[in-house]
Enzyme design. Structure first.
Site, short mmCIF file in Angstrom:
data_model
loop_
_atom_site.label_atom_id
_atom_site.label_comp_id
_atom_site.label_asym_id
_atom_site.label_seq_id
_atom_site.Cartn_x
_atom_site.Cartn_y
_atom_site.Cartn_z
N THR A 22 54.31 27.65 -96.63
CA THR A 22 54.37 26.54 -95.79
C THR A 22 56.51 26.46 -95.97
OG1 THR A 22 52.82 24.61 -96.96
CG2 THR A 22 54.74 24.02 -96.42
N LYS A 72 51.78 15.12 -106.97
CA LYS A 72 51.38 14.20 -105.84
C LYS A 72 51.19 12.09 -105.70
CE LYS A 72 49.28 17.99 -103.04
NZ LYS A 72 48.21 19.34 -102.17
N ASP A 108 48.02 15.60 -96.06
CA ASP A 108 46.97 16.94 -96.17
C ASP A 108 45.46 16.06 -95.84
OD1 ASP A 108 47.68 18.38 -97.92
OD2 ASP A 108 47.44 16.92 -100.21
P1 NAD Z 1 41.76 19.55 -108.56
O1 NAD Z 1 41.75 20.62 -109.75
O2 NAD Z 1 42.71 18.10 -108.56
O3 NAD Z 1 40.47 19.30 -107.84
C1 NAD Z 1 39.40 20.27 -108.26
C2 NAD Z 1 37.77 19.67 -108.69
O4 NAD Z 1 36.90 20.79 -107.88
C3 NAD Z 1 37.82 18.71 -109.89
O5 NAD Z 1 37.64 17.46 -110.12
C4 NAD Z 1 36.80 20.03 -110.80
O6 NAD Z 1 36.25 19.05 -111.40
C5 NAD Z 1 36.11 20.27 -109.40
N1 NAD Z 1 35.54 21.54 -109.73
C6 NAD Z 1 35.81 22.88 -109.77
N2 NAD Z 1 34.30 23.73 -110.02
C7 NAD Z 1 33.65 23.00 -109.39
C8 NAD Z 1 32.00 23.53 -109.04
N3 NAD Z 1 32.18 24.88 -109.31
N4 NAD Z 1 31.53 22.92 -108.77
C9 NAD Z 1 32.27 21.38 -108.55
N5 NAD Z 1 33.15 20.63 -108.61
C10 NAD Z 1 34.43 21.68 -109.15
O7 NAD Z 1 42.08 20.72 -107.22
P2 NAD Z 1 42.77 19.45 -105.80
O8 NAD Z 1 44.17 19.79 -106.10
O9 NAD Z 1 41.69 19.16 -105.39
O10 NAD Z 1 42.43 21.33 -105.24
C11 NAD Z 1 41.28 22.37 -104.68
C12 NAD Z 1 41.57 22.92 -103.83
O11 NAD Z 1 42.16 22.74 -102.47
C13 NAD Z 1 42.55 24.07 -104.77
O12 NAD Z 1 42.59 25.48 -104.01
C14 NAD Z 1 43.80 23.82 -103.60
O13 NAD Z 1 44.70 25.29 -102.79
C15 NAD Z 1 43.25 23.55 -102.27
N6 NAD Z 1 44.31 23.61 -101.34
C16 NAD Z 1 43.86 23.56 -100.32
C17 NAD Z 1 44.75 23.06 -98.98
C18 NAD Z 1 45.11 23.22 -97.67
O14 NAD Z 1 46.21 23.14 -97.74
N7 NAD Z 1 44.40 24.25 -97.06
C19 NAD Z 1 45.52 21.69 -99.45
C20 NAD Z 1 45.68 21.69 -101.15
C21 NAD Z 1 44.28 22.49 -102.05
#
Ligand code: NAD
Length: 284
Positions: A22, A72, A108
């Site tokens: 970013t 956040k 987001d």
């Molecule tokens: P988080 O830990 O808050 O939430 C992840 C969720 O996924 C949890 O509730 C967990 O129980 C669930 N989970 C894990 N494995 C699973 C599976 N096999 N099946 C079903 N559910 C499952 O994480 P977050 O902050 O929500 O981020 C998630 C992903 O999003 C990260 O990889 C992050 O890098 C990505 N992200 C990308 C962007 C972007 O701009 N592209 C922005 C924010 C986050």
């Protein structure tokens, strides 16, 4: 709005953010638009003093902060006002510091929605499966419903998280059909138009896919928000089946473009930011 000549300063606050792309996207966009713009990284370690960091940023004249994991939600207690979307989501990733006031936004949500709209064109939005009901999943869920999805199915290995997000989305969008699915079955797969991965599955640290390969259908569109790496196992399998796919770059670029506009008052060029993102992802 930006003072051409004086340096406009912003920063990213979070834990474990050294590899974030970013800052480079923002600085390159500032250079391309011809103003002096500096984007710092404040990696807090486990015990960040968020209140102190925001107060210092304000005292030093920064015009804004991006806020990421794990702050956040915690940042809400340090702000004067929230945008309507940030209030609805209960999460903030962008804080604008202006006129002595701290205003929280959620790019987001707006970034996912813009990436979804541009990436999917006229693709069907009848029934969509959201994988992952964490922080990013909440922004994506609201983005999908705001972007025209009629029926949203939510799956998370932590059923309580899926249920909590389902309740929150139903309260905000009573006209939509929203349900949680405890298991991914052929019956669920047959009903879907699209699938969005908002779990960490597919990251180098979480190899694999949250959606079984044998349930992918040719007519599904598949979007991933993971972007380290851009080519996740889910996207590779979906393309092999013939699905239309959209990578995690879409959300990453559009959330940055929206934050750039909030910080500087100038619209960013998402295509130019995407080119920077693609170049840096290929080498990082
Ligand atoms: P988080 O830990 O808050 O939430 C992840 C969720 O996924 C949890 O509730 C967990 O129980 C669930 N989970 C894990 N494995 C699973 C599976 N096999 N099946 C079903 N559910 C499952 O994480 P977050 O902050 O929500 O981020 C998630 C992903 O999003 C990260 O990889 C992050 O890098 C990505 N992200 C990308 C962007 C972007 O701009 N592209 C922005 C924010 C986050």
């Amino acid at each position: 709005m930006s003072a051409r000549g004086s340096v406009l300063r912003v920063a990213l606050v979070g834990h474990g953010i050294a590899r974030s792309l970013t800052p480079a996207m923002h600085e390159a966009e500032g250079r391309a638009q011809g103003f002096a713009y500096r984007y710092d990284v404040i990696d807090t370690g486990d015990l960040g003093d968020l209140g102190g960091i925001i107060a210092r940023a304000q005292a030093e004249g920064l015009v804004g902060l991006n806020i990421t994991h794990p702050f956040k939600q915690a940042v809400l207690g340090h702000l004067d006002r929230l945008s309507e979307t940030a209030a609805r989501l209960g999460a903030v990733n962008t804080v604008v510091l202006r006129h002595g006031e701290r205003v929280g936004h959620n790019t987001d949500h707006s970034g996912f929605r813009a990436g979804f709209t541009t990436g999917l064109g006229e693709s069907a939005r009848g029934c969509v499966l959201l994988l992952g009901a964490g922080g990013a999943g909440a922004a994506v869920g609201f983005g999908l419903l705001d972007g025209g999805v009629a029926e949203l199915l939510i799956h998370d290995i932590d059923a309580a998280r899926a249920n909590a997000l389902g309740d929150k989305l139903r309260r905000c969008c009573p006209d939509k059909r929203i349900a949680t699915v405890p298991a991914l079955t052929p019956e669920v797969a047959e009903r879907l138009d699209g699938i969005v991965n908002a779990t960490p599955m597919g990251m180098a640290s979480h190899p694999g896919s949250a959606f079984p390969r044998d349930l992918l259908r040719r007519w599904h569109w598949v979007m991933d928000i993971v972007y380290f790496p851009l080519e996740t196992a889910l996207l590779a399998r979906a393309r092999a089946v013939g699905c239309h796919t959209v990578s995690g770059a879409a959300m990453a670029v559009h959330q940055a473009a929206d934050a750039f506009r909030l910080f500087t008052g100038h619209s960013a060029d998402p295509n130019r930011m995407a080119a920077v993102f693609q170049r840096l992802s290929a080498t990082s």
